[in-house]
Scaffold this active site. Structure first.
Site, PDB file in Angstrom:
ATOM      1  N   GLU B 183       4.475  19.797 -28.404  1.00 14.29           N
ATOM      2  CA  GLU B 183       4.444  21.762 -28.604  1.00 14.29           C
ATOM      3  C   GLU B 183       4.302  21.765 -29.966  1.00 14.29           C
ATOM      4  O   GLU B 183       3.728  22.669 -30.600  1.00 14.29           O
ATOM      5  CB  GLU B 183       5.335  22.077 -27.647  1.00 14.29           C
ATOM      6  N   SER B 462      44.373  40.684  21.326  1.00 10.13           N
ATOM      7  CA  SER B 462      46.139  39.882  21.244  1.00 10.13           C
ATOM      8  C   SER B 462      46.421  39.153  20.086  1.00 10.13           C
ATOM      9  O   SER B 462      47.356  38.944  19.842  1.00 10.13           O
ATOM     10  CB  SER B 462      45.889  39.131  22.299  1.00 10.13           C
TER      11      SER B 462
END
Lengths: 142, 773
Positions: B183, B462
């Site tokens: 590029e 509990s």
């Protein structure tokens, strides 16, 4: 036969004694014992760091050791010493108490814990509490 | 007005002065425009590309001789870390296996105490242990090493939650070289624009072949960041200015890093795939740092046209372009002929389904984020590139997730419930250090929604009872493990004149029951009677001391767990019990390093003694009874009774919530099972949550629970039926712990000091051994 039987308790006591000796053999001088080489090396590194004033490194290293041997009272005590040096007195006291709760029958170790508690109280402006702690430390050594 | 007069007037105005003025004005406008562009470039660039998210890591796996670590577990960890099996030589992040031996080279990582270089290790496994550990090169024994930690997620800027942002160092060199070769070859030397390339592009355009190419990486970045895809001359001009400005303000590295994170590389529905990190996830389902040469070349190929070269839609286009990139790499001498020859033979290697999940552990990450937000402003967390080392243990996390999902599916079948109606949550912590090792927020662990482990407030039933019994045991003068409690009918006048008559789960009353039995069998009536005697404020105070921070309503029904807590709050409460009465705040983060690897903050271990160790030791003994012979006896189907685990079941009204909380020698775990719509599940604590707890523990190989006996605790033999002192020989006598001086003095009939017993021994001595009395 009878002679042998009467010797048995003596022999087993001897064996126990030998066992205890190998177990209590200080791995690195001082009163630190662990059969785990990793923990021993971390303990030593942390002590060097603490003496060199590198407290946060000592802190991290001791926690690393505690993850491996969480029930080792000497490691908790060492962490209490680091907190004392850091000036975090309440944490120093709490960690020394944690160490003491894990010390079992090791009165010498427990006495050191109370000495740390004493110092932490003294330095945080609680001389009466400190005296109590020192007295406890002395009693344990008697 | 005629044309001549117009021309004349123009001529009159075009005085040298006026022309100069116009030129100055134009220059001023142009300068203002440049300044404006400069402002745009700088603010946008800083806003976008400096947003490197905080990277979040699991706990590093420690390696030391004698460690309880199987080869299989090591391989699991290496899989999480994406270590490769080495074919020839070992490089960092690879391993090889030979029978019971594994050789590996760790990846370097910077921990709190400084950088740890890549280390070559030889591991030998035997008997479920890491038996020996050596330096692979020298053969010298190694006492301790650690692997680099698994990356478990990132904390992102709010507007781009699923971005896989990367740093330049994470990008494979092949990718960067390929990109520059194809590029923008002059990238490192140009000023952000390449005049020769532009001239070439202009020439093509003038020839009528359309506008094309000639953009440097910097220009492409400008297009991606600030401009759209449209191509006009004016835009081209803006692009060039902006590229020059970018180049002026930022280093090549900064520009390249921004490019790697911004470039458009594909489309999934209406979601744009931006940046190579995300593209690697999208196309290969692999982190960018793991992809090979051929895959790097394919990603570079996509830059030119993500739709034309889409490897899923147009594999032939993609392959041709990829090979072109490879050829360019070869010609630029970035790769060897051999590498090239191998890479062009490779298939495209595209993952079937593109996964875009941000983190595999969203519930845990949620906790991390909350803990960090207490100390860091949100924007710093998202943008400063922090490195966060957490306490997550991926092995335990996976075990807990697996246990929850498989058990819930089974329970639905067994209870004839609609599929996917049950939900659940799991919290696992290190019982001594308070480190949170696993969090499961629901049966779909990947779902980033409601986190039940942290946010589901449910009545605890509990599970609250241990707080009541602990309050009692803190008064050794009044209560011991030999105390008998009354499990007899009870009516309580509630404040508004309503009568409350608590009942037991089995709808029966059991008369006088030893205190540990009442807890083991979870008798409601005996517990409420005890709680009322102790007083609600005393019980609520214990709950607070154990670590429940938020205020709970104080009703009599609170004694049976009518109040709601989240699973993680319950874990904090049981953590204090597992820790011998020392409260250790739960932590999910160990330390935070800055982007450069410098230490920033440690979340160090803190303890506070809130209950003396003695009473906690007694309570733990009773909680071990719950598992040994109480409501949780079924746990033996999952874990060995030799584990001596302590725990408590919890069930709420009409079987809406099923809870289990408990601890072993090294873990605390809490499980909740229920429905989001709060409908009954048909499950008790033991049939639901406990099975998930058991299955989780069975997979993580816990240590047995043997709490050290505090100095002020003695053991004594008692007769449980009467709560009196007994001898070891007495039938049914048990040896139980007492706070020093609190053991019963009065002896049971069987004990040697009881009058009957004294008589009996006297007869024995008189008539020889078997007197028959």
């Amino acid at each position: 036969m009878v002679a042998l039987r009467s010797l048995m308790p003596l022999l087993s006591a001897l064996a126990l004694l030998l066992d205890a000796c190998t177990l209590l053999q200080p791995a690195t001088g001082f009163s630190f014992d662990s059969s785990n080489v990793a923990v021993v090396s971390l303990f030593n590194t942390a002590r060097q760091d603490r003496r060199a004033g590198n407290l946060s490194a000592a802190d991290a290293t001791l926690e690393r050791a505690l993850r491996i041997e969480p029930h080792n009272a000497a490691l908790w005590q060492a962490l209490a010493r680091v907190r004392l040096a850091q000036g975090r007195y309440r944490q120093a006291e709490a960690l020394a108490q944690r160490a003491s709760a894990l010390s079992g029958k090791d009165k010498a170790l427990m006495s050191q814990d109370w000495r740390i508690i004493g110092k932490a109280r003294e330095q945080s402006g609680n001389p009466t509490g400190a005296q109590d702690a020192y007295r406890k430390a002395d009693e344990l050594m008697r | 007005m005629t044309s001549t007069s117009l021309r004349q007037r123009l001529r009159e105005r075009l005085t040298p002065d006026n022309i100069r003025r116009a030129l100055w004005f134009g220059l001023l406008v142009f300068a203002a425009y440049i300044l404006y562009l400069d402002h745009v470039v700088r603010t946008e660039f800083e806003r976008k590309s400096w947003a490197i998210p905080a990277r979040v890591y699991a706990r590093p796996l420690e390696l030391f001789p004698g460690e309880k670590l199987t080869r299989a577990r090591l391989f699991e960890e290496l899989k999480f870390l994406h270590y490769r099996i080495a074919s020839t030589t070992l490089t960092p992040g690879s391993y090889s296996r030979h029978g019971n031996d594994v050789d590996l080279v760790t990846r370097p990582f910077t921990f709190w105490n400084g950088p740890t270089p890549a280390t070559a290790l030889a591991l030998h496994f035997a008997d479920g242990k890491l038996a020996a550990l050596q330096n692979l090169a020298t053969g010298v024994p190694v006492s301790l090493a650690r692997l680099n930690p698994v990356l478990i997620g990132r904390i992102y800027p709010a507007d781009r939650s699923d971005r896989q942002l990367i740093t330049l160092s994470e990008a494979p060199p092949d990718l960067v070289n390929g990109l520059i070769s194809v590029e923008d070859r002059s990238f490192y030397t140009n000023y952000g624009v390449d005049p020769r390339g532009m001239a070439r592009a202009l020439w093509t355009m003038l020839r009528g072949d359309g506008v094309q190419g000639g953009s440097t990486l910097t220009q492409q970045l400008v297009k991606n960041l600030f401009l759209g895809p449209q191509r006009t001359l004016r835009r081209k001009f803006t692009e060039v200015i902006m590229a020059l400005l970018l180049n002026l303000h930022y280093t090549k590295q900064q520009i390249l890093e921004a490019y790697l994170n911004e470039v458009y590389l594909g489309q999934e529905g209406n979601h744009a795939i931006r940046g190579f990190g995300e593209a690697s996830k999208f196309y290969f389902d692999e982190p960018l740092s793991q992809i090979d040469l051929a895959q790097s070349a394919l990603l570079v190929a996509l830059v030119r046209g993500p739709s034309y070269y889409d490897p899923r839609l147009h594999p032939r286009h993609a392959l041709a372009r990829r090979n072109l990139v490879l050829k360019e790499l070869l010609q630029q001498r970035h790769i060897t002929q051999a590498q090239y020859a191998q890479a062009i033979r490779e298939p495209l290697g595209i993952a079937v389904a593109p996964p875009l999940s941000a983190s595999p552990y969203p519930a845990f990450l949620d906790l991390v984020r909350r803990q960090l937000l207490r100390d860091y402003p949100a924007n710093e967390l998202r943008s400063a590139g922090l490195r966060v080392i957490t306490t997550l243990d991926p092995e335990i996390e996976v075990a807990a997730e697996h246990a929850l999902t498989t058990r819930l599916a089974r329970l639905e079948t067994e209870q004839h419930l609609p599929a996917d109606s049950l939900e659940g949550a799991v919290v696992v912590t290190n019982s001594q250090t308070g480190e949170v090792q696993a969090i499961v927020g629901g049966r779909d662990p990947q779902f980033e929604g409601f986190d039940r482990a942290l946010d589901a407030f449910r009545p605890v039933g509990s599970l609250i009872k241990p707080a009541i019994y602990l309050t009692a045991l803190e008064q050794p003068g009044s209560y011991t493990l030999a105390t008998l409690l009354e499990d007899t009918p009870l009516s309580v006048q509630e404040s508004r004149g309503v009568i409350w008559a608590p009942r037991n789960y089995d709808r029966r009353f059991h008369g006088l029951v030893p205190l540990p039995t009442a807890l083991a069998n979870s008798y409601n009536v005996a517990t409420v009677r005890l709680g009322l005697k102790l007083g609600l404020p005393a019980v609520m105070n214990t709950i607070r001391e154990l670590g429940i921070r938020h205020a709970l309503p104080e009703y009599q029904a609170s004694l049976l767990g009518a109040d709601s807590l989240t699973p993680i709050e319950v874990a904090q409460m049981y953590q204090t019990l597992a820790n011998g009465g020392f409260r250790v705040p739960l932590r999910a983060v160990r330390d935070v390093l800055d982007a450069g690897g410098h230490p920033l903050q440690r979340f160090s271990l803190k303890v506070t003694q809130v209950v003396p160790p003695g009473p906690v030791y007694l309570l733990t003994y009773a909680l071990q009874g719950v598992v040994n012979h109480g409501t949780a006896v079924g746990l033996a189907q999952y874990v060995s009774p030799d584990l001596h685990a302590a725990g408590k079941t919890g069930t709420t009204q009409n079987l809406r919530d099923s809870w289990f909380a408990g601890f072993t020698g090294n873990h605390v775990a809490v499980v909740w099972v229920g429905r989001d719509d709060d409908k009954p599940t048909g499950l008790t604590g033991a049939t639901g949550a406990m099975t998930v707890w058991g299955k989780t523990m069975a997979q993580i190989d816990p240590e047995p629970l043997n709490p050290p006996r505090p100095a002020d605790v003695d053991m004594a033999w008692v007769d449980p039926a009467t709560g009196l002192r007994a001898d070891s020989g007495c039938p049914g006598a048990v040896r139980i712990p007492f706070i020093h001086g609190s053991a019963p003095v009065q002896s049971a009939p069987c004990a040697s000091r009881s009058p009957i017993r004294v008589l009996k021994t006297w007869f024995q001595r008189l008539f020889g051994h078997q007197s028959g009395i």
